[in-house]
Design a protein around this motif. Structure first.
Motif, PDB file in Angstrom:
ATOM      1  N   HIS A  91       0.780  -1.084  -0.016  1.00 11.72           N
ATOM      2  CA  HIS A  91      -0.019   0.063  -0.051  1.00 11.72           C
ATOM      3  C   HIS A  91       1.168   1.199   0.083  1.00 11.72           C
ATOM      4  O   HIS A  91       1.998   1.070   0.447  1.00 11.72           O
ATOM      5  N   ASN A 313      -8.808   1.142  -0.547  1.00  8.81           N
ATOM      6  CA  ASN A 313      -8.388   0.050  -0.913  1.00  8.81           C
ATOM      7  C   ASN A 313      -8.893  -0.768  -2.060  1.00  8.81           C
ATOM      8  O   ASN A 313      -8.816  -2.059  -1.997  1.00  8.81           O
TER       9      ASN A 313
ATOM     10  N   GLU B 486      -1.463  -5.672   0.702  1.00  8.81           N
ATOM     11  CA  GLU B 486      -1.634  -4.627   1.546  1.00  8.81           C
ATOM     12  C   GLU B 486      -2.832  -3.912   1.761  1.00  8.81           C
ATOM     13  O   GLU B 486      -2.842  -3.086   0.537  1.00  8.81           O
ATOM     14  N   VAL B 488      -4.882  -0.478   4.101  1.00  3.78           N
ATOM     15  CA  VAL B 488      -4.861   0.367   5.027  1.00  3.78           C
ATOM     16  C   VAL B 488      -6.131   0.993   5.384  1.00  3.78           C
ATOM     17  O   VAL B 488      -6.967   1.510   4.455  1.00  3.78           O
ATOM     18  N   ASN B 489      -6.832   0.494   6.593  1.00  2.00           N
ATOM     19  CA  ASN B 489      -8.238   0.889   6.785  1.00  2.00           C
ATOM     20  C   ASN B 489      -8.189   2.075   7.930  1.00  2.00           C
ATOM     21  O   ASN B 489      -7.253   2.128   8.642  1.00  2.00           O
ATOM     22  N   LEU B 528     -11.212  -6.060   7.739  1.00  2.00           N
ATOM     23  CA  LEU B 528     -10.983  -6.729   6.770  1.00  2.00           C
ATOM     24  C   LEU B 528     -11.978  -7.378   6.054  1.00  2.00           C
ATOM     25  O   LEU B 528     -11.975  -7.603   4.706  1.00  2.00           O
ATOM     26  N   GLU B 547      -3.324  -6.248   6.681  1.00  3.25           N
ATOM     27  CA  GLU B 547      -3.089  -4.717   7.174  1.00  3.25           C
ATOM     28  C   GLU B 547      -2.084  -4.688   8.517  1.00  3.25           C
ATOM     29  O   GLU B 547      -2.643  -5.858   9.366  1.00  3.25           O
TER      30      GLU B 547
END
Lengths: 328, 757
Positions: A91, A313, B486, B488-489, B528, B547
């Motif tokens: 990311h 995402n 990967e 990111v939350n 997720l 994550e």
């Protein structure tokens, strides 16, 4: 020996099966072996050179044989069959964080940690943002039912580091982590990341702060010539305070100088106020602090126009912005 | 804060080229320019004349307007069009501010319109019906910008003194853009008598209070120039009195209020009054324990914030009481919590110039007299304050290293209104509430010097010698090479996720912005689940996601890595059996190994309402990892379509390299033992028992399971390999056989049957 060569050539050209040719010439009861056996009974003084000569012929004809008949020697295995080579994507945000961490460490700063859930004292009061201070309205804060709050900036780490007393000037520390503000649009996310840096020594000046900021920005964007604009601003915990902008060209036409670049703010900084340093026993030290938004840097570096993309995402987006082999 | 160049020039005598330099100088002063509307903003607009009007053939409410010198008609729906009308047209390509879009040729009911005739609203002016009719021989910018360019600037919270046109002019004059023109009040002489007859102040939060009565007013609409000036800075025109009050507030930064004097009697400002109050916009507020203005037993205003409905000025108003005061910012802060932020309260909160109150009220009175032909009544001051100016020493020692001369510094401070008291001591001007320490003087000097002009000096951070490695970066690399992506939350959980995962009420947000922000996360993989469900729905070719982030509890926060894996059949020809539970578990287990080594032990755990088939890893009595499959009930409650495998591992400091005592060059010896397991016995139990029973240098490795991993069934078999590596010397057959015998006895003792190969 010429006879041997002639006989070998005859067999090679016989058109027989390659494996038969191989055994007829090089096999255990083949032609060469026969000559070697004969050579054993030769007089001692010629024996050595005879063996050598036969072996040379053997090697040279082996090469000829390999090059002529190697097609038939191929393996049955389909070695081109692809094995799974699926590699995931990294990311953008952690990549930028890693880069920033590496950069800060390389210029001598130590990494410090700090809580994301904090109290009013460390997030506001200790930073001169007392109750009813106009700056408390600057960022709207998330509160938890238990009474604590989600920190609105990484500057709480500054306070905690000074308070801990574990650092003696000269020192430099940095911290990267999440911060939270009640703000949500294309350029603001309620959750985002900041990097905080603080350097203390006995004789630091505003001129050093400018140098430090320029260095960090140039290193991060890998552009020694990137223009950096400093302008006065206001933070209750620094004085003088400043904000820093860099030019942002929205399209390539801009870079040719056809239109004015847009200036984009990348960080806030300033000389730490005396009352804060004195409160934690740093009477003889001066220092500066700066804070920058990681997402803003990521968006500028990768050309992303909406901060929300970073938190959605979506796989097609991540795939577009993560290049595995890029140097991060 | 908005202002027009023309209005600014009421107080600034600009030097040559001042308008051009204004944006740059404001930046140097620390005033951020957000937007400038100048004549370039109206490229593509022109004044046109309508020469013919025909009804639109396909629409009853539309007309085709033919314009002088233009071949093609423009479709227009305005009612007020007439032949000979002059109005403003937006050509194709013009950016229309009121619509926030760029004009393009459009088909309207089958007829192409080549531009648009604009209403005031579309031009970004006051919204009203119909086209904006313009006089003869005018230029577009004269109509839209009669006072020159309009600036929209951001003022930092410390600079309340810049929340007025006069304040900005004063600052710009200090920065050399011209000379300051003081407000001209000499035309009016009013003597303010000290008296509480009109307004009595009975509350300490009021710092000063002035009033003037004006009689026999004709309160009409205000003149055009005043309406335009207000409109340009975003203030709506009401009536002459209200417009003048707003105008002076914006001009001089001193908020004023006009009461309809016929609707109020003697006024008293008290600590608290009745519990409910209706403001002049008709909005009701609960005002318990709040300072208020009371007249005839009723609350008529929340002082410093907003006036009331009872005493507001209307077109019928003929006598007014004009009031101006100053208030304690702490009181204003509290009042804003109840009544909201107004143009007045914002200025009081940031601090006004106490010396401006009298000037502003006189300015407003003079303007009202001029516009509304009134006569003056009593002018009173019921409380006044003249705070003493604080003094601070100029930081002379800090200037030299920055290359700034003392003469420059003292001159800079004087330009900004500071007065030299004695030696290096300077008194702060009455409008600068932000100057509270010596370092504030330094900032003032630096601003005047120009941040850009300070030469940078290298700094070498002589921090402690150190070398850090970042295990997270390596971990992330390991994960992507397993095919994971990967993500990111945001670290918030919705109420549904809280119900499934949250246990702690302390982590619930007191003031969320949306439903997705019910609490902060107490678990890393919760976010997720739904994300990965969308991955699977879209059929994005991704084996799983992970994550790394912090999760919270009332005791603090910890860093974890979370996983979600696809449970669908693998399309990888190397793994024909599908991407099973154990393939996913293997990735989690590798992660556990990386962080905790062999010390973390797997345990079968009881399933919960989120996960089935749960395996947990314990390390020193603490749960450090978990793996399982999303349960059917969780799938249902989260409205998911798939049942992914989920896992999480706590991150901890990875121990450094251990120095090995010796390096073995011996061949590694292995022996296999195959056994049948009794029903219910876990393979990990067998391995643990073996490890604890045989010499610790022999490693035990599971290498075969038959027929499957289920605990049921009598004919379950496993095979383990005993591995002797790091041997100091060659093993004898006796030694090997002895160890095997020991191992076999152990497994038999727990009910296994050895299978002879």
């Amino acid at each position: 020996m010429a006879a041997l060569e002639g006989q070998i050539r005859t067999i090679m050209d016989s058109g027989d099966d390659p494996s038969k040719i191989r055994s007829d010439i090089f096999g255990k009861s083949g032609l060469i072996q026969k000559y070697l056996d004969d050579a054993r009974s030769a007089p001692l003084e010629v024996k050595g050179s005879l063996f050598k000569e036969i072996n040379e012929i053997k090697l040279s004809f082996l090469r000829i044989y390999e090059s002529r008949f190697n097609q038939t020697n191929k393996s049955e295995l389909d070695v081109t069959l692809p094995t799974e080579a699926e590699i995931g994507l990294l990311h953008v945000i952690p990549k930028v964080i890693d880069r920033m961490r590496e950069l800060m460490t390389s210029i001598g700063l130590l990494e410090e940690s700090g809580p994301y859930i904090d109290d009013e004292e460390h997030n506001f009061d200790a930073l001169n943002v007392v109750k009813n201070h106009p700056a408390r309205g600057m960022h709207d804060t998330f509160y938890l039912r238990g009474g604590r709050l989600l920190r609105t900036h990484t500057s709480n780490v500054q306070i905690r580091a000074l308070k801990s007393g574990k650092y003696k000037p000269p020192f430099g520390i940095f911290h990267i982590g999440r911060v939270y503000r009640r703000d949500d649009d294309s350029s603001h996310s309620p959750v985002f990341h900041q990097m905080e840096a603080m350097v203390l020594d006995k004789d630091i000046t505003f001129a050093n702060l400018k140098f430090f900021i320029k260095k960090v920005i140039h290193l991060f964007f890998e552009d020694e010539n990137l223009e950096v604009r400093f302008r006065p601003s206001y933070f209750p915990f620094t004085e003088p305070s400043l904000e820093v902008d860099i030019p942002w060209h929205q399209n390539t036409e801009d870079i040719d100088g056809k239109s004015e670049p847009k200036w984009v703010e990348v960080l806030g900084a300033g000389m730490i106020r005396r009352n804060i340093l004195e409160r934690y026993g740093y009477q003889d030290a001066v220092g500066f602090a700066c804070g920058m938004g990681i997402e803003r840097l990521a968006m500028l570096k990768y050309g992303i126009d909406n901060i929300n993309h970073l938190y959605k995402n979506r796989f097609p987006f991540l795939r577009n912005y993560t290049h595995l082999r890029e140097a991060v | 804060m908005k202002f027009s160049w023309g209005w600014l020039c009421d107080y600034l005598e600009p030097r040559h080229n001042a308008l051009n330099d204004l944006p740059r100088v404001m930046l140097q002063a620390g005033i951020e320019v957000d937007n400038i509307v100048d004549k370039d903003s109206f490229n593509g607009f022109e004044v046109v004349e309508i020469v013919d009007i025909k009804p639109h053939p396909n629409a009853t409410n539309l007309n085709l307007c033919f314009l002088k010198g233009k071949g093609m008609p423009v479709v227009c729906g305005a009612k007020n069009v007439f032949v000979g009308m002059k109005c403003i047209m937006a050509n194709i390509g013009a950016f229309v501010p009121g619509l926030n879009q760029t004009m393009a040729a459009r088909m309207i009911r089958g007829i192409e319109s080549h531009g648009m005739l604009c209403s005031p609203g579309e031009l970004g002016l006051d919204p009203s019906d119909g086209l904006l009719e313009v006089p003869d021989r005018t230029k577009v910018e004269d109509i839209l910008l009669p006072n020159g360019p309009i600036f929209d600037v951001s003022i930092t919270p410390n600079r309340g003194d810049l929340l007025s046109i006069y304040g900005i002019a004063r600052e710009m004059a200090a920065f050399g853009l011209g000379s300051l023109k003081k407000p001209n009040i000499s035309s009016l002489t009013l003597n303010f008598e000290e008296s509480s007859d009109v307004i009595k102040v009975s509350n300490p939060t009021v710092l000063s209070m002035y009033s003037v009565r004006l009689n026999k007013i004709y309160n009409n609409t205000s003149p055009q120039w005043l309406q335009i000036r207000l409109r340009e800075v975003g203030i709506k025109s009401h009536s002459a009195i209200v417009d003048v009050v707003n105008y002076v507030t914006h001009s001089l930064g001193q908020p004023l209020h006009a009461f309809d004097a016929d609707n109020v009697g003697h006024i008293e400002i008290v600590g608290h009054s009745e519990s409910s109050f209706i403001d002049l916009n008709g909005k009701e507020h609960k005002i318990d324990d709040l300072c208020c203005m009371v007249s005839n037993g009723r609350c008529i205003a929340i002082p410093g914030v907003i006036g009331g409905d009872l005493s507001k000025c209307s077109s019928a108003t003929s006598n007014i009481l004009l009031e101006g005061g100053n208030y304690d910012p702490d009181y204003i802060h509290n009042a804003q919590q109840i009544a909201g932020i107004t143009n007045a309260s914002r200025r009081f909160f940031h601090g006004i110039d106490a010396n401006m109150t009298r000037i502003a009220i006189l300015e407003a009175a003079a303007m009202i007299e001029k516009i509304c032909q009134c006569s003056f009544g009593r002018a009173t001051v019921s409380k006044s304050s003249s705070p003493t100016a604080a003094t601070y020493r100029m930081p002379v020692n800090s200037l030299n290293p920055l290359g700034i001369k003392t003469e420059f510094a003292s001159n800079a401070l004087k330009m900004l209104g500071f007065s030299n008291v004695e030696g290096d001591d300077y008194a702060v001007p009455s409008w600068r509430h932000d100057i509270i320490a010596t370092e504030d003087l330094l900032e003032e000097i630096l601003r005047m010097f120009g941040y850009e002009n300070i030469e940078e000096k290298p700094i070498y951070i002589r921090g402690q010698e150190h070398c850090t490695s970042n295990p997270e970066a390596l971990l992330r690399q390991i994960m992507i090479y397993q095919g994971l992506t990967e993500v990111v939350n945001k670290d918030f959980l919705s109420k549904e996720l809280y119900t499934l995962f949250g246990q702690d009420d302390d982590l619930i947000l007191a003031n969320p912005m949306s439903q997705s922000q019910f609490c902060v996360r107490s678990n890393i993989f919760a976010n997720l689940i739904q994300l990965f469900d969308s991955y699977m729905r879209y059929n994005w070719q991704c084996r799983g996601i992970f994550e790394i982030g912090d999760v919270f509890s009332r005791h603090g926060q910890d860093r974890w890595i979370g996983f979600a894996f696809s449970s669908s059949e693998s399309d990888d020809w190397l793994r024909r059996k599908g991407f099973s539970y154990f393939h996913a578990k293997q990735i989690v287990e590798r992660c556990v190994r990386y962080i905790f080594g062999e010390d973390a032990k797997p345990h079968q755990a009881v399933g919960n309402n989120v996960l089935d088939d749960v395996c947990k890893w314990m390390h020193n009595g603490i749960e450090v990892a978990m793996f399982g499959r999303l349960s059917q009930s969780a799938v249902k409650s989260l409205k998911c379509k798939h049942m992914p495998f989920l896992g999480q591992v706590k991150l901890a400091k990875v121990p450094g390299v251990k120095k090995q005592s010796f390096i073995s060059e011996q061949e590694v010896v292995t022996r296999d033992i195959s056994m049948r397991l009794p029903a219910g016995l876990q393979a990990s139990n067998v391995i643990d028992k073996l490890k604890s029973g045989i010499p610790s240098h022999i490693k035990v490795k599971l290498f075969d399971v038959y027929p499957d991993a289920l605990l049921k069934g009598e004919s379950r078999s496993i095979a383990v390999k005993l591995v002797w590596d790091e041997l100091p010397a060659t093993l004898t057959t006796e030694q090997i056989n002895h160890a095997i015998q020991q191992a076999e006895e152990i497994v038999v003792s727990i009910g296994c049957r050895i299978r002879q190969s």
